[in-house]
Scaffold this active site. Structure first.
Site, PDB file in Angstrom:
ATOM      1  N   ASP A 166       2.897  57.139  33.651  1.00  0.00           N
ATOM      2  CA  ASP A 166       4.222  56.581  33.334  1.00  0.00           C
ATOM      3  C   ASP A 166       5.269  57.164  34.284  1.00  0.00           C
ATOM      4  OD1 ASP A 166       3.309  54.988  31.300  1.00  0.00           O
ATOM      5  OD2 ASP A 166       3.749  56.437  29.709  1.00  0.00           O
ATOM      6  N   ASP A 182      -1.634  64.310  23.566  1.00  0.00           N
ATOM      7  CA  ASP A 182      -0.757  64.430  24.723  1.00  0.00           C
ATOM      8  C   ASP A 182      -1.551  65.192  25.780  1.00  0.00           C
ATOM      9  OD1 ASP A 182       1.058  65.129  26.645  1.00  0.00           O
ATOM     10  OD2 ASP A 182       2.353  66.296  25.328  1.00  0.00           O
TER      11      ASP A 182
HETATM   12  C1  LIG Z   1       1.296  52.887  32.925  1.00  0.00           C
HETATM   13  S1  LIG Z   1      -0.020  53.103  31.809  1.00  0.00           S
HETATM   14  C2  LIG Z   1      -1.458  53.085  32.871  1.00  0.00           C
HETATM   15  C3  LIG Z   1      -2.729  52.872  32.100  1.00  0.00           C
HETATM   16  C4  LIG Z   1      -4.001  52.881  32.964  1.00  0.00           C
HETATM   17  N1  LIG Z   1      -4.187  54.155  33.621  1.00  0.00           N
HETATM   18  C5  LIG Z   1      -3.943  51.791  33.997  1.00  0.00           C
HETATM   19  O1  LIG Z   1      -3.783  52.090  35.197  1.00  0.00           O
HETATM   20  O2  LIG Z   1      -4.080  50.625  33.591  1.00  0.00           O
HETATM   21  C6  LIG Z   1       0.112  54.819  31.414  1.00  0.00           C
HETATM   22  C7  LIG Z   1      -0.744  55.210  30.241  1.00  0.00           C
HETATM   23  O3  LIG Z   1      -0.690  56.614  30.068  1.00  0.00           O
HETATM   24  C8  LIG Z   1      -0.500  56.901  28.690  1.00  0.00           C
HETATM   25  N2  LIG Z   1       0.162  58.199  28.629  1.00  0.00           N
HETATM   26  C9  LIG Z   1       1.405  58.498  29.031  1.00  0.00           C
HETATM   27  N3  LIG Z   1       1.677  59.796  28.843  1.00  0.00           N
HETATM   28  C10 LIG Z   1       0.548  60.338  28.306  1.00  0.00           C
HETATM   29  C11 LIG Z   1       0.191  61.649  27.890  1.00  0.00           C
HETATM   30  N4  LIG Z   1       1.064  62.660  27.983  1.00  0.00           N
HETATM   31  N5  LIG Z   1      -1.035  61.847  27.391  1.00  0.00           N
HETATM   32  C12 LIG Z   1      -1.914  60.820  27.289  1.00  0.00           C
HETATM   33  N6  LIG Z   1      -1.632  59.565  27.671  1.00  0.00           N
HETATM   34  C13 LIG Z   1      -0.424  59.322  28.173  1.00  0.00           C
HETATM   35  C14 LIG Z   1       0.346  55.751  28.190  1.00  0.00           C
HETATM   36  O4  LIG Z   1       0.277  55.599  26.792  1.00  0.00           O
HETATM   37  C15 LIG Z   1      -0.267  54.584  28.935  1.00  0.00           C
HETATM   38  O5  LIG Z   1      -1.373  54.033  28.261  1.00  0.00           O
END
Ligand SMILES: C[S@@+](CC[C@H](N)C(=O)[O-])C[C@H]1O[C@@H](n2cnc3c(N)ncnc32)[C@H](O)[C@@H]1O
Length: 203
Positions: free
Chosen positions: A105, A82
């Site tokens: 997200d 996280d």
């Molecule tokens: C909407 S996607 C965007 C992925 C990439 N950045 C893109 O633009 O294609 C958001 C990503 O952030 C990851 N994510 C969300 N909250 C997170 C956290 N607290 N720590 C690490 N990764 C996280 C999700 O699993 C997802 O893969």
């Protein structure tokens, strides 16, 4: 899994990211790498810099790690954690040269807003982890989340807004796009972007 991956459990309580890399070089962190498109292309384009990607979703983490490993790069690492917790509680002071956050997200429902990454405590911790002169780049397609991002970042201590394009740092955009950017561009969505340089005083 492979030489690319970092086991967060094995790291010291306060993590100086330099220990993760072979070369002593500037370090860029990308949070939420998804399938790792941006991170991989940046790492290939800038062998003189080090790149760490943090991804929470196991499926994407594994996909991205396999993808990086196939290229045999030594300047990129991926970690499953996280990122909010890692930045706030584990990351050492003044260790980042750049922080990339692309399409975090949006958690659109009001009752879920507290799950959003970009909150005052996170930004404060990010500034602590950034070196003076380090760059923070944030891109989203979500207008309402962008308003929150603006509120939290503009006026935050230690951050001075700057141009999106900066030849000293890679960013998403014309040449390098993230997976979500490619997908949303096809849908004709608008992108909202903010970039900052860390202007805190060096200790
Ligand atoms: C909407 S996607 C965007 C992925 C990439 N950045 C893109 O633009 O294609 C958001 C990503 O952030 C990851 N994510 C969300 N909250 C997170 C956290 N607290 N720590 C690490 N990764 C996280 C999700 O699993 C997802 O893969």
């Amino acid at each position: 899994m492979n030489a690319i991956t970092v086991n967060v459990e094995a790291l010291p309580e306060l993590t100086d990211l330099r220990e993760l890399f072979v070369q002593d070089a500037p370090i860029e962190l990308e949070i939420g790498i998804g399938k790792g498109t941006f991170l991989l292309r940046q790492a290939k384009a800038h062998p003189e810099r080090n790149f760490l990607g943090i991804e929470w979703a196991n499926k994407f983490y594994k996909y991205a790690a396999d993808r990086m490993a196939r290229w045999g790069l030594t300047n990129v690492r991926v970690m499953r954690d996280d990122a909010k917790h890692f930045v706030v509680h584990r990351l050492a002071e003044n260790c980042l040269d750049a922080l990339h956050i692309y399409h975090p997200d949006p958690w659109p429902k009001k009752r879920h807003h507290r799950r959003r990454l970009i909150q005052p405590a996170f930004i404060q911790a990010a500034v602590r982890a950034m070196k003076p002169g380090a760059r923070l780049a944030i891109q989203t397609d979500h207008a309402e989340y962008f308003e929150q991002i603006r509120e939290v970042t503009l006026g935050a201590e230690g951050l001075a807004q700057t141009e999106w394009v900066d030849e000293n740092f890679g960013i998403v955009g014309e040449d390098i796009k993230t997976n979500f950017e490619i997908k949303y561009e096809r849908e004709g969505r608008t992108f909202y972007r903010l970039a900052f340089l860390c202007d805190k005083c060096a200790k």
